[in-house]
Design a protein around this motif. Structure first.
Motif, PDB file in Angstrom:
ATOM      1  N   VAL A   7       7.119 -10.688  -0.337  1.00  0.00           N
ATOM      2  CA  VAL A   7       6.307 -10.673   0.887  1.00  0.00           C
ATOM      3  C   VAL A   7       5.594  -9.329   0.970  1.00  0.00           C
ATOM      4  CG1 VAL A   7       6.324 -10.838   3.398  1.00  0.00           C
ATOM      5  CG2 VAL A   7       7.975 -12.172   2.056  1.00  0.00           C
ATOM      6  N   MET A   8       4.244  -9.358   0.991  1.00  0.00           N
ATOM      7  CA  MET A   8       3.479  -8.118   1.086  1.00  0.00           C
ATOM      8  C   MET A   8       2.484  -8.231   2.237  1.00  0.00           C
ATOM      9  SD  MET A   8       4.486  -6.052  -1.364  1.00  0.00           S
ATOM     10  CE  MET A   8       3.210  -4.787  -1.505  1.00  0.00           C
ATOM     11  N   LEU A   9       2.103  -7.089   2.792  1.00  0.00           N
ATOM     12  CA  LEU A   9       1.053  -7.090   3.806  1.00  0.00           C
ATOM     13  C   LEU A   9      -0.256  -7.533   3.145  1.00  0.00           C
ATOM     14  CD1 LEU A   9       1.812  -3.776   5.714  1.00  0.00           C
ATOM     15  CD2 LEU A   9       1.934  -6.084   6.650  1.00  0.00           C
ATOM     16  N   LYS A  10      -1.051  -8.290   3.879  1.00  0.00           N
ATOM     17  CA  LYS A  10      -2.342  -8.712   3.354  1.00  0.00           C
ATOM     18  C   LYS A  10      -3.253  -7.497   3.177  1.00  0.00           C
ATOM     19  CE  LYS A  10      -2.223 -13.384   5.294  1.00  0.00           C
ATOM     20  NZ  LYS A  10      -2.768 -14.340   6.277  1.00  0.00           N
ATOM     21  N   ASP A  11      -4.193  -7.599   2.222  1.00  0.00           N
ATOM     22  CA  ASP A  11      -5.155  -6.512   2.024  1.00  0.00           C
ATOM     23  C   ASP A  11      -5.881  -6.264   3.345  1.00  0.00           C
ATOM     24  OD1 ASP A  11      -4.426  -6.278  -0.552  1.00  0.00           O
ATOM     25  OD2 ASP A  11      -6.039  -7.546  -1.356  1.00  0.00           O
ATOM     26  N   GLY A  12      -6.129  -4.998   3.630  1.00  0.00           N
ATOM     27  CA  GLY A  12      -6.867  -4.692   4.857  1.00  0.00           C
ATOM     28  C   GLY A  12      -5.961  -4.433   6.039  1.00  0.00           C
ATOM     29  N   VAL A  13      -4.700  -4.859   5.945  1.00  0.00           N
ATOM     30  CA  VAL A  13      -3.769  -4.596   7.052  1.00  0.00           C
ATOM     31  C   VAL A  13      -3.180  -3.200   6.845  1.00  0.00           C
ATOM     32  CG1 VAL A  13      -1.611  -5.300   8.180  1.00  0.00           C
ATOM     33  CG2 VAL A  13      -3.205  -7.039   7.332  1.00  0.00           C
ATOM     34  N   LEU A  14      -3.257  -2.369   7.858  1.00  0.00           N
ATOM     35  CA  LEU A  14      -2.753  -0.993   7.770  1.00  0.00           C
ATOM     36  C   LEU A  14      -1.255  -1.015   7.443  1.00  0.00           C
ATOM     37  CD1 LEU A  14      -3.698   1.972   8.223  1.00  0.00           C
ATOM     38  CD2 LEU A  14      -2.760   1.784  10.540  1.00  0.00           C
ATOM     39  N   ASP A  15      -0.836  -0.123   6.555  1.00  0.00           N
ATOM     40  CA  ASP A  15       0.569  -0.091   6.126  1.00  0.00           C
ATOM     41  C   ASP A  15       1.157   1.289   6.453  1.00  0.00           C
ATOM     42  OD1 ASP A  15       2.998  -0.191   4.965  1.00  0.00           O
ATOM     43  OD2 ASP A  15       2.323  -0.598   2.925  1.00  0.00           O
ATOM     44  N   PRO A  16       1.609   1.488   7.700  1.00  0.00           N
ATOM     45  CA  PRO A  16       2.122   2.812   8.086  1.00  0.00           C
ATOM     46  C   PRO A  16       3.328   3.249   7.244  1.00  0.00           C
ATOM     47  CG  PRO A  16       2.516   1.165   9.813  1.00  0.00           C
ATOM     48  CD  PRO A  16       1.652   0.526   8.785  1.00  0.00           C
ATOM     49  N   GLN A  17       4.157   2.261   6.865  1.00  0.00           N
ATOM     50  CA  GLN A  17       5.321   2.583   6.029  1.00  0.00           C
ATOM     51  C   GLN A  17       4.850   3.133   4.688  1.00  0.00           C
ATOM     52  OE1 GLN A  17       8.543   1.218   7.148  1.00  0.00           O
ATOM     53  NE2 GLN A  17       9.746   2.031   5.463  1.00  0.00           N
ATOM     54  N   GLY A  18       3.887   2.474   4.101  1.00  0.00           N
ATOM     55  CA  GLY A  18       3.357   2.932   2.821  1.00  0.00           C
ATOM     56  C   GLY A  18       2.733   4.307   2.945  1.00  0.00           C
ATOM     57  N   GLU A  19       2.024   4.534   4.045  1.00  0.00           N
ATOM     58  CA  GLU A  19       1.412   5.852   4.282  1.00  0.00           C
ATOM     59  C   GLU A  19       2.476   6.937   4.395  1.00  0.00           C
ATOM     60  OE1 GLU A  19      -1.815   5.834   3.232  1.00  0.00           O
ATOM     61  OE2 GLU A  19      -1.590   7.593   4.513  1.00  0.00           O
ATOM     62  N   ALA A  20       3.558   6.585   5.082  1.00  0.00           N
ATOM     63  CA  ALA A  20       4.647   7.571   5.248  1.00  0.00           C
ATOM     64  C   ALA A  20       5.254   7.910   3.892  1.00  0.00           C
ATOM     65  CB  ALA A  20       5.718   6.991   6.175  1.00  0.00           C
ATOM     66  N   VAL A  21       5.426   6.910   3.043  1.00  0.00           N
ATOM     67  CA  VAL A  21       5.997   7.147   1.711  1.00  0.00           C
ATOM     68  C   VAL A  21       5.036   8.011   0.887  1.00  0.00           C
ATOM     69  CG1 VAL A  21       6.635   6.017  -0.470  1.00  0.00           C
ATOM     70  CG2 VAL A  21       7.404   5.056   1.709  1.00  0.00           C
ATOM     71  N   ARG A  22       3.716   7.697   0.971  1.00  0.00           N
ATOM     72  CA  ARG A  22       2.741   8.467   0.210  1.00  0.00           C
ATOM     73  C   ARG A  22       2.784   9.930   0.635  1.00  0.00           C
ATOM     74  NH1 ARG A  22      -2.342  10.213   0.264  1.00  0.00           N
ATOM     75  NH2 ARG A  22      -2.688   9.640   2.432  1.00  0.00           N
ATOM     76  N   HIS A  23       2.843  10.125   1.936  1.00  0.00           N
ATOM     77  CA  HIS A  23       2.869  11.486   2.479  1.00  0.00           C
ATOM     78  C   HIS A  23       4.132  12.218   2.018  1.00  0.00           C
ATOM     79  CE1 HIS A  23       1.655  14.620   5.305  1.00  0.00           C
ATOM     80  NE2 HIS A  23       2.921  14.700   5.688  1.00  0.00           N
ATOM     81  N   ALA A  24       5.267  11.510   2.065  1.00  0.00           N
ATOM     82  CA  ALA A  24       6.540  12.139   1.685  1.00  0.00           C
ATOM     83  C   ALA A  24       6.548  12.498   0.198  1.00  0.00           C
ATOM     84  CB  ALA A  24       7.691  11.194   2.008  1.00  0.00           C
ATOM     85  N   LEU A  25       5.995  11.597  -0.635  1.00  0.00           N
ATOM     86  CA  LEU A  25       5.934  11.903  -2.069  1.00  0.00           C
ATOM     87  C   LEU A  25       5.103  13.164  -2.296  1.00  0.00           C
ATOM     88  CD1 LEU A  25       5.456   8.334  -3.606  1.00  0.00           C
ATOM     89  CD2 LEU A  25       7.440   9.837  -3.915  1.00  0.00           C
ATOM     90  N   GLY A  26       4.013  13.294  -1.534  1.00  0.00           N
ATOM     91  CA  GLY A  26       3.176  14.485  -1.667  1.00  0.00           C
ATOM     92  C   GLY A  26       3.934  15.737  -1.288  1.00  0.00           C
ATOM     93  N   SER A  27       4.677  15.666  -0.215  1.00  0.00           N
ATOM     94  CA  SER A  27       5.398  16.872   0.217  1.00  0.00           C
ATOM     95  C   SER A  27       6.588  17.180  -0.696  1.00  0.00           C
ATOM     96  CB  SER A  27       5.852  16.738   1.675  1.00  0.00           C
ATOM     97  OG  SER A  27       6.482  15.526   1.884  1.00  0.00           O
ATOM     98  N   LEU A  28       7.002  16.187  -1.507  1.00  0.00           N
ATOM     99  CA  LEU A  28       8.063  16.460  -2.488  1.00  0.00           C
ATOM    100  C   LEU A  28       7.471  17.037  -3.776  1.00  0.00           C
ATOM    101  CD1 LEU A  28      10.377  13.320  -2.103  1.00  0.00           C
ATOM    102  CD2 LEU A  28      11.017  15.706  -1.659  1.00  0.00           C
ATOM    103  N   GLY A  29       6.131  17.165  -3.785  1.00  0.00           N
ATOM    104  CA  GLY A  29       5.495  17.798  -4.934  1.00  0.00           C
ATOM    105  C   GLY A  29       4.919  16.841  -5.960  1.00  0.00           C
TER     106      GLY A  29
END
Lengths: 76, 76
Positions: A7-29
């Motif tokens: 089950v995945m969010l449809k394209d175009g639907v904002l994914d705050p969870q995914g954004e949070a993970v992306r941000h966290a990966l960035g801050s982990l270097g």
């Protein structure tokens, strides 16, 4: 029989969870993480002979919110 | 490059979410649902050439709680 439902969010639907993970990966270097989408995987142990129609009905009624999510399933 | 990460609870770890789904499917009238396990699927858009070691490190540090979860990933 074992079935795996994706089950995945449809394209175009904002994914705050995914954004949070992306941000966290960035801050982990970790650099070079352009986008992250997060969804669910559900593994079902069903009695043999359960039809695709029944599995689709399970997805439509409960496992996926079909307004914002898409689903696919496979027998494993 | 696109990578799909599958994160599931390790065998033997209680899955209350899966139990709740199993129970709900039963109350919706679906019989023959013996067990349900729920996990995460995370799709990452990474810069080309990101190594498996780096992806594994992302999983170990953030994407999976390796005490109770196992992970695997594939390039898609």
């Amino acid at each position: 029989m074992k079935v795996r439902v994706h089950v995945m969010l449809k394209d175009g639907v904002l994914d705050p969870q995914g954004e949070a993970v992306r941000h966290a990966l960035g801050s982990l270097g970790f650099s070079g993480v352009d986008a992250v989408r997060q969804g669910k995987v559900i593994e079902l142990d069903l009695e043999d002979g359960t039809s695709d129609e029944t599995i689709a009905e399970m997805c439509e009624k409960l496992l996926a919110n079909t307004v914002i999510e898409s689903y696919r399933f496979e027998t494993i």
